[in-house]
Design a protein around this motif. Structure first.
Motif, mmCIF file in Angstrom:
data_model
loop_
_atom_site.group_PDB
_atom_site.id
_atom_site.type_symbol
_atom_site.label_atom_id
_atom_site.label_comp_id
_atom_site.label_asym_id
_atom_site.label_seq_id
_atom_site.Cartn_x
_atom_site.Cartn_y
_atom_site.Cartn_z
ATOM 1 N N LEU A 327 0.849 -1.190 0.000
ATOM 2 C CA LEU A 327 0.000 0.000 0.000
ATOM 3 C C LEU A 327 0.885 1.240 0.000
ATOM 4 N N GLU A 328 0.415 2.314 -0.612
ATOM 5 C CA GLU A 328 1.177 3.564 -0.637
ATOM 6 C C GLU A 328 0.542 4.572 0.331
ATOM 7 N N PRO A 329 1.223 4.933 1.427
ATOM 8 C CA PRO A 329 0.688 5.987 2.306
ATOM 9 C C PRO A 329 0.650 7.317 1.555
ATOM 10 N N LEU A 330 -0.496 7.996 1.638
ATOM 11 C CA LEU A 330 -0.696 9.231 0.877
ATOM 12 C C LEU A 330 -0.863 10.460 1.756
ATOM 13 N N ASP A 331 -1.508 10.288 2.894
ATOM 14 C CA ASP A 331 -1.853 11.439 3.720
ATOM 15 C C ASP A 331 -1.910 10.970 5.170
ATOM 16 N N MET A 332 -1.298 11.732 6.063
ATOM 17 C CA MET A 332 -1.238 11.332 7.463
ATOM 18 C C MET A 332 -1.671 12.511 8.338
ATOM 19 N N GLU A 333 -2.559 12.243 9.303
ATOM 20 C CA GLU A 333 -3.050 13.298 10.191
ATOM 21 C C GLU A 333 -3.076 12.794 11.630
ATOM 22 N N CYS A 334 -2.496 13.579 12.521
ATOM 23 C CA CYS A 334 -2.478 13.241 13.940
ATOM 24 C C CYS A 334 -3.691 13.868 14.630
ATOM 25 N N LEU A 335 -4.464 13.055 15.340
ATOM 26 C CA LEU A 335 -5.647 13.539 16.061
ATOM 27 C C LEU A 335 -5.490 13.350 17.573
ATOM 28 N N ARG A 336 -4.248 13.310 18.054
ATOM 29 C CA ARG A 336 -4.000 13.016 19.469
ATOM 30 C C ARG A 336 -4.803 13.900 20.430
ATOM 31 N N PRO A 337 -4.796 15.252 20.282
ATOM 32 C CA PRO A 337 -5.578 16.064 21.226
ATOM 33 C C PRO A 337 -7.078 15.798 21.144
ATOM 34 N N HIS A 338 -7.543 15.412 19.944
ATOM 35 C CA HIS A 338 -8.967 15.104 19.785
ATOM 36 C C HIS A 338 -9.358 13.893 20.626
ATOM 37 N N TYR A 339 -8.429 12.928 20.734
ATOM 38 C CA TYR A 339 -8.782 11.738 21.516
ATOM 39 C C TYR A 339 -8.782 12.044 23.007
ATOM 40 N N ALA A 340 -7.886 12.903 23.452
ATOM 41 C CA ALA A 340 -7.917 13.302 24.865
ATOM 42 C C ALA A 340 -9.266 13.936 25.207
ATOM 43 N N LYS A 341 -9.738 14.827 24.335
ATOM 44 C CA LYS A 341 -11.019 15.491 24.575
ATOM 45 C C LYS A 341 -12.170 14.496 24.521
ATOM 46 N N THR A 342 -12.119 13.562 23.558
ATOM 47 C CA THR A 342 -13.143 12.520 23.452
ATOM 48 C C THR A 342 -13.236 11.715 24.746
ATOM 49 N N LEU A 343 -12.086 11.325 25.254
ATOM 50 C CA LEU A 343 -12.060 10.497 26.457
ATOM 51 C C LEU A 343 -12.602 11.230 27.675
ATOM 52 N N TRP A 344 -12.309 12.505 27.799
ATOM 53 C CA TRP A 344 -12.867 13.250 28.938
ATOM 54 C C TRP A 344 -14.387 13.357 28.823
ATOM 55 N N SER A 389 -0.749 8.064 20.908
ATOM 56 C CA SER A 389 -1.220 9.017 19.913
ATOM 57 C C SER A 389 -2.285 8.365 19.036
ATOM 58 N N LEU A 390 -2.803 9.130 18.086
ATOM 59 C CA LEU A 390 -3.835 8.644 17.172
ATOM 60 C C LEU A 390 -3.543 9.218 15.789
ATOM 61 N N PHE A 391 -3.415 8.337 14.813
ATOM 62 C CA PHE A 391 -3.151 8.783 13.446
ATOM 63 C C PHE A 391 -4.161 8.203 12.469
ATOM 64 N N GLN A 392 -4.568 9.051 11.531
ATOM 65 C CA GLN A 392 -5.284 8.592 10.350
ATOM 66 C C GLN A 392 -4.275 8.555 9.205
ATOM 67 N N ILE A 393 -4.113 7.377 8.611
ATOM 68 C CA ILE A 393 -3.232 7.248 7.453
ATOM 69 C C ILE A 393 -4.082 6.827 6.263
ATOM 70 N N LEU A 394 -4.154 7.702 5.270
ATOM 71 C CA LEU A 394 -4.862 7.402 4.028
ATOM 72 C C LEU A 394 -3.859 6.782 3.054
ATOM 73 N N GLY A 395 -4.202 5.630 2.513
ATOM 74 C CA GLY A 395 -3.312 4.947 1.585
ATOM 75 C C GLY A 395 -4.048 4.452 0.364
ATOM 76 N N SER A 396 -3.290 3.927 -0.584
ATOM 77 C CA SER A 396 -3.901 3.415 -1.809
ATOM 78 C C SER A 396 -3.263 2.093 -2.200
ATOM 79 N N HIS A 397 -3.967 1.370 -3.046
ATOM 80 C CA HIS A 397 -3.419 0.209 -3.734
ATOM 81 C C HIS A 397 -3.070 0.699 -5.135
ATOM 82 N N PRO A 398 -1.812 1.058 -5.387
ATOM 83 C CA PRO A 398 -1.454 1.640 -6.693
ATOM 84 C C PRO A 398 -1.829 0.700 -7.838
#
Length: 450
Positions: A327-344, A389-398
């Protein structure tokens, strides 16, 4: 308390004196160490807990609490301000001693290779997710989305932020009406149903939780989505590959796979995904590059009481393994602070419904609630501290197709997938599509932007 050395009591007193929130310890005989007006009070029924305090073993102290050897009075937020200060070192670090590192490595290898058979995975998932649907409903949002929310606006409620997360994933995947979409580890169906109802996809979800399987299939019938949405009780390793999917999502699933099985997992996703298709891997990752679990006994606590078989790896390992799986990683986003808020949000909801939770859980209520109170609040603290931490990694099957360069004004060539290699489509202001027709209009807009 003559059986407790004065030197040990002195160590406890010294450690309490440096905490950011006033804290006291009450010994089994009633003797108090620390201030009398403390905001957090630990009442010990077993003096062995003193050793866990003085050595910074907060995971062991949490075990003492769950097992009823310690009572903790005070606000959970205050308690989580204290916990990092009790640690002797950064919990993401491996042991300094070469012997200790070798022992931990051998222990990890043995553990990894005995916890992820099909039978083990099914039992471990059911241990966690089948505690009680009614219990989870008390503190999750109405859609029962049991993963990191996305607070696109700071003022969002939890329910709004979870819907924003579902739409964030669907937008990144560029879902279109009629596409075949699979959600691996679909939970209580939040993403599965959102994608079907708002983006018009033909949706398949899989789970190993019998409760989730029954719950989602009832929702499918209630919403009249039979024939276009299905929920299967199935291991990811057994999903049929004969008809690959256009898009794949994996939300909160990779944490359960285990490090040795990650290559198998991402290779399986590549085979399930059509050439040119997109995959979204949304998962918790380790904050440290090398640690196999959090030190201070925290990893052992989660393994014992909450997520047996769970394992985190650093995002660099996740991206590396995805790539090695084709798979080819295309886009990566860290949502770590969002998960802290979700958990509270989850902590506050559980605290507000604690009496109802006791009724729902019955005989196992007290132990389960003690474990979950510390787990949810401790996880919030872990995300705040950057230990996890928490990451969203968008990937593709080239797809291997490199288009001829006929006109430089045309869209980007050599994409080998649907991704436009510009992020504008993810963040452009748009109304959430309410129907397949609206989704089609959104698709046309995305193509123009590409």
């Amino acid at each position: 308390m003559s059986s407790i050395p004065s030197s040990l009591l002195g160590q406890v007193d010294a450690r309490l004196a440096h905490l950011p929130v006033p804290c006291s310890v009450v010994l089994p005989g009633g003797q108090r160490v620390g201030p009398s007006n403390a905001q957090v009070e630990m009442r010990l029924r077993d003096k062995r807990a003193l050793w866990h305090i003085t050595t910074g073993q907060i995971g062991k102290l949490a075990e003492d609490y769950v097992e009823g050897l310690v009572d903790i009075l005070g606000n959970l937020r205050d308690l989580m301000r204290i916990a990092p200060a009790l640690l002797d070192d950064d919990p993401r670090k491996e042991p300094a001693s070469a012997v200790a590192r070798l022992w931990h490595g051998l222990r990890r290898t043995l553990w990894e290779h005995t916890h992820h058979s099909r039978e083990k995975d099914a039992a471990q998932i059911q241990h966690h997710y089948d505690v009680s649907d009614d219990f989870y409903a008390l503190w999750l949002d109405p859609r029962r989305v049991y993963s990191c929310a996305y607070f696109a606006e700071p003022s969002m409620t939890l329910a709004q932020a979870q819907e924003a997360k579902l739409d964030h994933i669907c937008t990144k995947l560029m879902l279109k009406p009629g596409e075949r979409f699979i959600d691996i580890g679909a939970g209580w169906g939040g993403l599965l149903l959102w994608a079907a109802e708002h983006y018009g996809v033909d949706a398949t979800g899989i789970t190993l939780s019998k409760n989730q399987y029954n719950y989602v299939n009832k929702l499918i019938v209630d919403k009249g989505l039979q024939g276009r949405v299905r929920m299967l009780l199935q291991d990811y390793r057994d999903v049929d590959e004969s008809q690959p999917f256009d898009k794949v999502a994996s939300v909160g699933m990779c944490e359960h796979v285990g490090r040795p099985n990650l290559p198998l997992y991402f290779s399986k996703i590549r085979r399930l995904l059509k050439p040119g298709g997109l995959v979204m891997n949304h998962g918790i990752t380790a904050g440290g590059v090398d640690n196999s679990q959090l030190a201070g006994g925290m990893g052992d606590f989660i393994e014992k009481y909450i997520f047996p078989g769970g394992q985190l790896v650093h995002v660099s390992v996740m991206a590396d393994t995805m790539t090695r799986g084709g798979l080819e990683p295309l886009d990566m986003e860290c949502l770590r602070p969002h998960y802290a808020k979700t958990l509270w949000y989850w902590v506050d909801a559980l605290e507000a419904h604690i009496d109802e939770a006791r009724k729902v859980l019955g005989d196992k209520a007290e132990k389960t609630l003690r474990a979950y109170r510390l787990y949810l609040a401790g996880s919030a603290m872990g995300f705040e501290q950057g230990w996890i931490s928490l990451f969203q990694i968008l990937g593709s099957h080239p797809n291997g197709v490199v288009e001829d360069r006929i006109d430089n004004n045309q869209m980007l060539r050599a994409r080998q997938c649907e991704y436009p290699f510009t992020r504008g489509y993810q963040y452009a202001a748009k109304a959430q599509p309410a129907s397949p027709a609206a989704a089609g209009r959104a698709e046309h807009k995305q193509e123009q932007m590409a």
